[in-house]
Scaffold this motif. Sequence first.
Motif, short mmCIF file in Angstrom:
data_model
loop_
_atom_site.label_atom_id
_atom_site.label_comp_id
_atom_site.label_asym_id
_atom_site.label_seq_id
_atom_site.Cartn_x
_atom_site.Cartn_y
_atom_site.Cartn_z
N LEU A 132 8.96 31.69 23.92
CA LEU A 132 10.03 32.67 24.13
C LEU A 132 9.91 33.84 23.16
O LEU A 132 10.04 35.01 23.55
CB LEU A 132 11.40 32.00 23.99
CG LEU A 132 12.61 32.91 24.22
CD1 LEU A 132 12.62 33.41 25.66
CD2 LEU A 132 13.90 32.19 23.89
N LEU A 133 9.67 33.56 21.90
CA LEU A 133 9.54 34.63 20.90
C LEU A 133 8.35 35.53 21.20
O LEU A 133 8.43 36.76 21.06
CB LEU A 133 9.42 34.03 19.50
CG LEU A 133 10.68 33.36 18.94
CD1 LEU A 133 10.37 32.67 17.61
CD2 LEU A 133 11.79 34.39 18.75
N LEU A 134 7.25 34.94 21.64
CA LEU A 134 6.07 35.75 21.99
C LEU A 134 6.36 36.61 23.21
O LEU A 134 5.96 37.78 23.28
CB LEU A 134 4.87 34.84 22.26
CG LEU A 134 4.25 34.17 21.04
CD1 LEU A 134 3.18 33.16 21.47
CD2 LEU A 134 3.66 35.20 20.09
N MET A 135 7.06 36.04 24.18
CA MET A 135 7.38 36.79 25.39
C MET A 135 8.31 37.97 25.07
O MET A 135 8.13 39.08 25.57
CB MET A 135 8.04 35.88 26.42
CG MET A 135 8.24 36.52 27.79
SD MET A 135 8.93 35.37 29.00
CE MET A 135 8.82 36.36 30.49
N ILE A 136 9.30 37.72 24.21
CA ILE A 136 10.20 38.80 23.80
C ILE A 136 9.40 39.91 23.12
O ILE A 136 9.58 41.11 23.42
CB ILE A 136 11.28 38.27 22.85
CG1 ILE A 136 12.27 37.36 23.61
CG2 ILE A 136 12.05 39.42 22.20
CD1 ILE A 136 13.26 36.65 22.71
N SER A 137 8.48 39.54 22.24
CA SER A 137 7.68 40.54 21.52
C SER A 137 6.85 41.38 22.47
O SER A 137 6.80 42.62 22.37
CB SER A 137 6.76 39.84 20.51
OG SER A 137 7.50 39.08 19.58
N LEU A 138 6.20 40.74 23.45
CA LEU A 138 5.34 41.46 24.38
C LEU A 138 6.15 42.36 25.30
O LEU A 138 5.73 43.48 25.62
CB LEU A 138 4.52 40.46 25.21
CG LEU A 138 3.45 39.69 24.42
CD1 LEU A 138 2.79 38.63 25.30
CD2 LEU A 138 2.40 40.63 23.86
#
Length: 432
Positions: A132-138
């Motif tokens: 989730l954190l990676l998806m938010i960042s991207l």
Amino acid sequence: MLLKRKLGWPILLLIAFSPLLFWYFALLPLSDRFYSAYGTFISFGEMAGLVGITMFSLSLVLSSRMEVFEDFFGGMNKVYIAHHLLGGISFIFLLIHPLLLAFSRITISWNTAALFLLPGPDWSINFGLTGLLLMISLLVLTFFIKIPYHIWRFTHKFLGAVFLIGSIHGFYVSSDIARFKPLQDYMLFIVGIGTVAYLYRTIGGRFLVRRTKYSVSNVTLVKSNVTEIAMTPLNKAIKVISGQFIYLFFKSQSVSNETHPFSVSSVAPDGSITISAKAEGDYTKTLANIQVGDIAVIEGGFGRFNYALYKNLNQVWIAGGIGIVPFLSMAQNLTDPQYHIFLYYSVRTQDDAAYLENLVQFNQVNPNLQIIPFYTKTQGRLSADTIAQTVGDMTKYDFFLCGPPPMMKSMKNQLKKLKVKDRSIHSEEFSI
């Protein structure tokens, strides 16, 4: 083809929400899921996660550029619109998923809810939080931060890795996927097709995607900010018709090797292709530096933006600025005298009409192609009412639109107010 074109979104939504049917049968009666506030938050959280990961997978599938999807959406440009919409909606569902699960812990204590959103001893939950954190960042990079295209394209490739991390979380965390075999099998299928699509386009793209090499045969500066590049095939030419677009990158010392979509402005019988680009961004400003003999690697053609693919012989073509490009190739290949076409070429001034002379020549060959230049500096914005004053009953025509997105959106709304049906309006959504 019209029937198929209407099936794209219904099929996507059916696939996306089908996990909820399996979820329903995983635990009956349904009242056992909603027995309390805790159970209700858990249940809606699980539903959001299932729909979110399914939509994420479908978004990856649509990004594969497989031509089979074109008929179901009315062109590859609309496939990519569906890809972006699904990606955004899946993000919302996947964001809601952990929040609802955290809210369920509020019924125990605020401290328990807060700790749920932090890394802990359960590695399967940690996988979900990491994804989730990676998806938010991207997605923040995609929608809120202006970065160079090549950097954005590089970061976008990591969405597949985010998808795999989230999928591992879904299969190994204690949930209905682990407990109910039919739901597990369905989600394995969904994750499988998303993974295959991702690998096909990224890792396997160099070997599996059909691309053709062309040689640059001519580079012309049509106006001070419009570059025209002609290319001839080195081997068998690609299949491309007028009005379509291609993806290409150049092997050249003069420009970067970024892949970009371009509408074709000319398609010759020998397979030669010409593109025209306005110098608007960092990349397009360098295209004038392309040298004769440089290699272009091309994939395509794509799209359903072609007058001959629709039955109505009475058509209105509306071009805004450099949006004239796909109409150039169509006008060049328009030889059937049965067609009666009005082409509106909307630009700020006559000096901005880079291809007016070409269009006049096409009109001399085919008088049924009527060219109507429109200069917004002196005439104001082109409107559907203005067009109606010339063509008469608007419901008798099919309309083809290509230009700046705000112009096309406004024109579509105006046409609908004049009783023109959706099926009679065709647009090229890619910025050119």
